[in-house]
Design an enzyme around this catalytic site. Structure first.
Site, PDB file in Angstrom:
ATOM      1  N   MET A 208       0.843  -1.190   0.000  1.00 12.33           N
ATOM      2  CA  MET A 208       0.000   0.000   0.000  1.00 12.33           C
ATOM      3  C   MET A 208       0.880   1.242   0.000  1.00 12.33           C
ATOM      4  O   MET A 208       1.768   1.384   0.845  1.00 12.33           O
ATOM      5  CB  MET A 208      -0.903  -0.007   1.229  1.00 12.33           C
ATOM      6  CG  MET A 208      -1.929   1.116   1.267  1.00 12.33           C
ATOM      7  SD  MET A 208      -2.998   1.005   2.723  1.00 12.33           S
ATOM      8  CE  MET A 208      -3.810  -0.563   2.403  1.00 12.33           C
ATOM      9  N   THR A 209       0.661   2.129  -0.943  1.00 12.91           N
ATOM     10  CA  THR A 209       1.457   3.351  -1.002  1.00 12.91           C
ATOM     11  C   THR A 209       0.673   4.456  -1.691  1.00 12.91           C
ATOM     12  O   THR A 209      -0.231   4.191  -2.492  1.00 12.91           O
ATOM     13  CB  THR A 209       2.782   3.094  -1.756  1.00 12.91           C
ATOM     14  OG1 THR A 209       3.630   4.228  -1.635  1.00 12.91           O
ATOM     15  CG2 THR A 209       2.552   2.803  -3.225  1.00 12.91           C
ATOM     16  N   TYR A 255      -2.295   2.648  11.414  1.00 16.58           N
ATOM     17  CA  TYR A 255      -3.029   1.388  11.532  1.00 16.58           C
ATOM     18  C   TYR A 255      -3.722   1.254  12.877  1.00 16.58           C
ATOM     19  O   TYR A 255      -4.851   0.758  12.956  1.00 16.58           O
ATOM     20  CB  TYR A 255      -2.081   0.209  11.306  1.00 16.58           C
ATOM     21  CG  TYR A 255      -1.533   0.139   9.904  1.00 16.58           C
ATOM     22  CD1 TYR A 255      -2.357   0.290   8.795  1.00 16.58           C
ATOM     23  CD2 TYR A 255      -0.173  -0.085   9.674  1.00 16.58           C
ATOM     24  CE1 TYR A 255      -1.869   0.234   7.510  1.00 16.58           C
ATOM     25  CE2 TYR A 255       0.328  -0.147   8.379  1.00 16.58           C
ATOM     26  CZ  TYR A 255      -0.521   0.011   7.310  1.00 16.58           C
ATOM     27  OH  TYR A 255      -0.023  -0.043   6.031  1.00 16.58           O
TER      28      TYR A 255
END
Length: 306
Positions: A208-209, A255
């Site tokens: 994920m970026t 997160y």
């Protein structure tokens, strides 16, 4: 970029994730089968066609669900649209643009390698990896996010037409802004996931970026929510896993604020293989009826990697 995504981290001799080049995920064996050729079903450079993937009726229904998936979020500054990268040749240009986005993102934290040679190596590895992952739908999906600034979104209603832009970025979709990968079961799981190893039959988010120029605008938060929304729509198990490096405090805080908790921490012995210690984190997603009512606190999306 302060944090290194999970896709690849190369030592001078070998990739730490050998599955990027050599793994072959097993095909499911349901009772009712239909052979579906992957996106890159055209003959490989060696002349042999790529392998087919057998899909059950349920998997075919999931394939339709994946093709129809759209996640949109309107910011005051623009519009983010997230969809799945398809198998078909119509997304080949998008895939190439995605290769460049990932290669650029991953090379930001590397200092030991000559920039040009390392970028070339990354491009080759990532292209091979995406070739394989596109063929695993609907057991895994690569999500691509497109961003249109508020003024550009207004202009798109004019007389510019629907011609595509450069690098796979059509005027109707906007600029490629972010990406993430989701596997839904053991068939779509990476062949050699990073340690601590997550349960392969549970959904797993990785790679994920957000594009450097578009960070700190909330795109990462919405990309993570899009991944979770897709897991629910694909009727996968509700416990989702991801990795975060111990040294990456910003992604870790992201997160945690999104509801993910630490399940396990890498052994200190991983340093012997020139890797950084990682957390394995998980989150239990709400039922579909509760998704629209759930809320998430705002947080800084400087980097969102796993």
């Amino acid at each position: 970029m302060a944090a290194l995504p999970a896709l690849v981290s190369l030592t001078p001799a070998v990739s730490r994730h050998s599955y990027l080049l050599f793994s072959r995920c097993p095909s499911p064996r349901p009772r009712h089968l239909r052979l579906i050729l992957p996106a890159a079903a055209a003959p490989s450079p060696g002349g042999s066609p790529g392998p087919g993937v057998f899909l059950s009726p349920r998997a075919l229904s999931q394939l339709d669900e994946l093709a129809a998936f759209r996640y949109e979020h309107a910011f005051p500054h623009g519009l983010l649209t997230v969809r799945a990268l398809t198998r078909g040749p119509e997304d080949d240009a998008v895939a190439e643009a995605l290769v460049r986005l990932l290669a650029s993102s991953f090379s930001e934290t590397v200092r030991w390698a000559p920039a040009q040679r390392y970028a070339q190596l990354l491009t080759f590895v990532i292209r091979r990896y995406l070739h394989e992952r596109r063929g695993l739908a609907p057991h895994a999906a690569v999500l691509v996010g497109f961003y249109r600034p508020a003024d550009a979104a207004a202009d798109s209603t004019g007389d510019d037409g629907d011609e595509g832009g450069e690098d796979g970025e059509g005027k109707d979709e906007g600029e490629m802004a972010c990406t993430a990968e989701v596997s839904f079961n053991a068939v779509g799981a990476p062949g050699a996931p990073p340690t601590p190893t997550p349960p392969l039959d549970f959904p797993y988010i990785c790679n994920m970026t957000v594009k450097t120029a578009l960070r700190r605008r909330g795109l990462g938060k919405q990309l993570l929510k899009a991944c979770e929304d897709l897991v629910i729509k694909m009727d996968a198990r509700r416990c989702v896993y991801l990795h975060c490096r111990v040294i990456d405090q910003v992604p870790f805080n992201i997160y945690r604020k999104a509801g993910y908790n630490i399940v396990q921490t890498d052994s200190i012995l991983v340093w012997l293989s020139l890797q950084k210690r990682k957390y394995l984190m998980s989150k239990e997603l709400p039922q579909a009826s509760a998704v629209s009512e759930s809320t998430t606190k705002d947080f800084d999306d400087n980097i969102l990697t796993c």
